[in-house]
Write an enzyme that holds these catalytic residues in place. Structure first.
Site, short mmCIF file in Angstrom:
data_model
loop_
_atom_site.label_atom_id
_atom_site.label_comp_id
_atom_site.label_asym_id
_atom_site.label_seq_id
_atom_site.Cartn_x
_atom_site.Cartn_y
_atom_site.Cartn_z
N ARG A 27 3.00 -7.34 -3.85
CA ARG A 27 3.54 -8.26 -4.49
C ARG A 27 3.05 -9.41 -4.12
O ARG A 27 2.73 -9.33 -2.26
CB ARG A 27 4.85 -8.92 -4.91
CG ARG A 27 4.99 -10.25 -5.54
CD ARG A 27 6.38 -10.46 -5.16
NE ARG A 27 7.03 -10.48 -3.95
CZ ARG A 27 7.25 -11.65 -3.40
NH1 ARG A 27 5.85 -12.81 -4.24
NH2 ARG A 27 6.86 -12.35 -2.22
N VAL A 28 2.45 -10.22 -4.26
CA VAL A 28 1.92 -11.35 -3.94
C VAL A 28 2.18 -12.85 -4.64
O VAL A 28 2.10 -13.48 -5.51
CB VAL A 28 0.33 -11.26 -3.09
CG1 VAL A 28 -0.44 -10.90 -2.41
CG2 VAL A 28 -0.79 -11.28 -5.14
N SER A 29 2.57 -14.02 -3.91
CA SER A 29 3.12 -15.10 -4.93
C SER A 29 1.95 -15.80 -5.71
O SER A 29 2.97 -16.27 -6.58
CB SER A 29 4.05 -15.95 -3.83
OG SER A 29 4.61 -15.12 -2.46
N THR A 30 1.25 -15.84 -5.29
CA THR A 30 0.20 -16.90 -5.83
C THR A 30 -1.07 -16.12 -6.39
O THR A 30 -1.54 -14.99 -6.07
CB THR A 30 -0.59 -17.94 -4.76
OG1 THR A 30 -1.22 -17.97 -4.07
CG2 THR A 30 1.35 -19.15 -4.48
N GLN A 33 -3.83 -16.42 -4.22
CA GLN A 33 -4.03 -14.39 -2.88
C GLN A 33 -4.83 -13.56 -3.45
O GLN A 33 -5.01 -12.77 -2.67
CB GLN A 33 -2.22 -14.45 -2.75
CG GLN A 33 -2.24 -15.53 -1.63
CD GLN A 33 -1.04 -15.77 -1.17
OE1 GLN A 33 0.14 -15.62 -1.85
NE2 GLN A 33 -0.51 -15.01 -0.28
#
Length: 561
Positions: A27-30, A33
């Site tokens: 997972r990445v938040s944005t 990214q």
């Protein structure tokens, strides 16, 4: 010779040892990214994948499925990749769930506990590629500490962002995307620092100003103004994901009520002076707000009058629904009536007169006296219900045992199919075909088991509750509010008809119709035996002068009661 035999035995045991299975979560938040570097996955996701793969090799496990949430915050567990992973884990037999760090999975303790409980219930061990967590007491302590740190980081970051936005608003800055008529602009000063500001859109700002002036004149509506703006070419600002398009009515209403165009920023319900250039003068904006409020107040005069019998009554002559209507006499007094919709719309030749609301209310309330049963009837019918359920469930114990055994057999078969697929013994289409068959069999078994439980507990309790309701029906209805009365009428009756001579004929819903028949059947049978007559009408009727229950014939005892 012994060495060769030992090597052969060791190889055979290694071949017989089942391979442990794992899933990998990334997972990445944005979204920035996820798209950094001009690639589909950016830089973080490949790095997480490599670290998780190394951890799987250390565990001697094989990653059978990878789940990715790109541009998703861990503050909420409502993520597609996470939910798909939990569903896959529940339906398969994997041993490990590997994440790069615990904060990839959750950033608050509540979600962390729920996710961890789901993994434990499925027999899955959570593994971090960079943190020392396991099921030992010390590992669980580290898990709790790291989860708390992740939640602190998330909450602290949100606090810092809110503090920054509050300070920005205090200085007249715009917290977020500027509305239509303005443009968000990024500039660089002499020292190379990026400055984000807001400028007036030379293409759309004149149209926004014209819209305020046009509406303030009081000669147009929001709908007509929208048509004029669309004809003049007002469209939204394009974005990488959305092309330009005309505004909708709600969007235009938000424009007309947004104080940003008058130089004021609304943030968290408070108004702050903005540093941006206003498009309209504050006096013009206030004039538009006053006009909008006046027209909204005018529109709210035509409200629908609510009544707990509205939509439930029917005409006893033609069967049409009866509508709630109001009439005002020359002295200004308003009276409420129920009128036949067939006569009002001239769809039928009905001549049914209007029924005063008070008369309709009294007829319906009096009908509950006709369906109320005594305590003796309640005890007698409750005993019959219990006897019928006991008799029916006595012969179903073996069926319940057979269903439970078949469910265990199908679940074991599902595990063997998954193991065969992971061992490349069967291909994916074959696995899906057999899983569909197993899934259909399990669904049928679960349905029949639920029916068994419903029969033993739910149905018995439902009928006991229905019997208890009828012991106090009239008093409860008389002391209920309008909302509860409406619900009661919908539950007890399937149809309410008022005849020309102001009698109410009602059809009871099940199971109340059967209960009333059984409760009145014995009394009617005795009366019919004494008079030598027999009738079979079970409708409940009520008039303004009399209350009566139609005589019901005895029915054979059924197991459904």
């Amino acid at each position: 010779m012994s060495t060769a035999t030992l090597d052969t035995t060791t190889s055979e045991r290694a071949a017989e040892t089942p391979v442990m299975l794992a899933v990998s979560y990334l997972r990445v938040s944005t979204r920035e990214q996820a798209e950094r570097g001009g690639t589909d996955e950016g830089f973080s996701i490949p790095a997480q994948r490599e670290a998780n793969a190394r951890k799987a090799d250390e565990l001697g496990a094989r990653v059978v499925r990878e789940f990715i949430d790109a541009g998703e915050s861990a503050r909420s567990a409502d993520r597609d990749g996470l939910q798909d992973m939990l569903a896959f884990i529940a339906a398969s037999r994997v041993q490990f769930c590997i994440v790069h760090k615990l904060d990839r999975l959750a950033r608050n303790r509540a979600d962390d506990v729920k996710i961890h409980e789901a993994l434990i219930s499925a027999g899955v061990t959570l593994v971090s590629a960079t943190e020392s967590i396991d099921q030992t007491p010390s590992g669980m302590l580290v898990h709790g500490i790291m989860s708390s740190i992740a939640e602190f980081y998330s909450r602290n970051l949100a606090t810092e962002v809110t503090k920054g936005l509050t300070q920005k608003v205090a200085q007249g800055g715009t917290p977020g995307r500027a509305p239509i008529g303005y443009l968000n602009v990024r500039q660089t000063d002499d020292q190379g620092r990026e400055i984000r500001t807001v400028e007036v859109d030379p293409e759309r700002a004149p149209l926004i100003a014209w819209a305020f002036e046009r509406y303030a004149a009081g000669e147009t509506s929001v709908t007509a103004l929208l048509r004029d703006l669309t004809a003049r070419g007002l469209v939204s600002v394009p974005s990488p994901k959305r092309p330009s398009r005309p505004l909708g009515k709600n969007a235009l209403y938000r424009v007309l009520t947004n104080p940003y165009y008058a130089g004021v920023i609304r943030y968290k319900g408070a108004l702050h002076p903005g540093a941006h250039e206003p498009i309209v003068k504050p006096a013009l904006f206030d004039q538009v707000q006053s006009l909008l409020k006046a027209r909204n107040a005018h529109a709210t005069r035509h409200v629908q009058h609510a009544h707990h019998l509205k939509g439930l009554l029917h005409c006893g002559n033609c069967g049409s629904r009866m509508l709630l209507d109001f009439a005002t006499n020359p002295r200004g007094t308003t009276y409420a009536y129920f009128v036949c919709s067939g006569r009002a719309s001239k769809r039928t030749t009905c001549t049914r007169r209007a029924v005063p609301v008070q008369v309709a209310e009294r007829l319906v309330e009096d009908s509950y006296a006709s369906i109320t049963i005594s305590e003796d009837d309640y005890r007698h019918l409750a005993a019959e219900v219990d006897a019928a359920f006991d008799k029916r469930s006595a012969g179903r114990d073996q069926e319940f045992a057979d269903l439970t055994a078949n469910r265990a057999r199908l679940e074991a078969e599902s595990d063997k199919l998954l193991a065969a697929h992971f061992a490349d013994a069967i291909d994916l289409p074959t696995l899906k075909r057999h899983q569909d068959r197993v899934r259909a069999g399990l669904a049928d078994i679960e349905h029949r088991l639920r029916e068994h439980d419903e029969l033993r507990v739910g149905g018995r309790g439902f009928l006991h509750d229905s019997l208890r309701l009828l012991t106090d029906a009239r008093r409860a209805y008389a002391h209920s509010d309008d909302g509860s009365r409406r619900l009661a009428n919908q539950a007890f009756y399937t149809r309410l008809e008022i005849t020309e001579d102001e009698q109410l004929h009602s059809r009871l819903a099940e199971p109340f119709a059967t209960i009333v028949r059984e409760a009145t059947g014995g009394k009617e049978a005795k009366r019919d035996a004494s008079t030598g007559s027999a009738t079979g009408n079970s409708d409940v009727a009520c008039s303004r002068k009399t209350l009566w229950v139609g005589r019901a014939g005895l029915e054979p005892a059924t197991e459904g009661l």
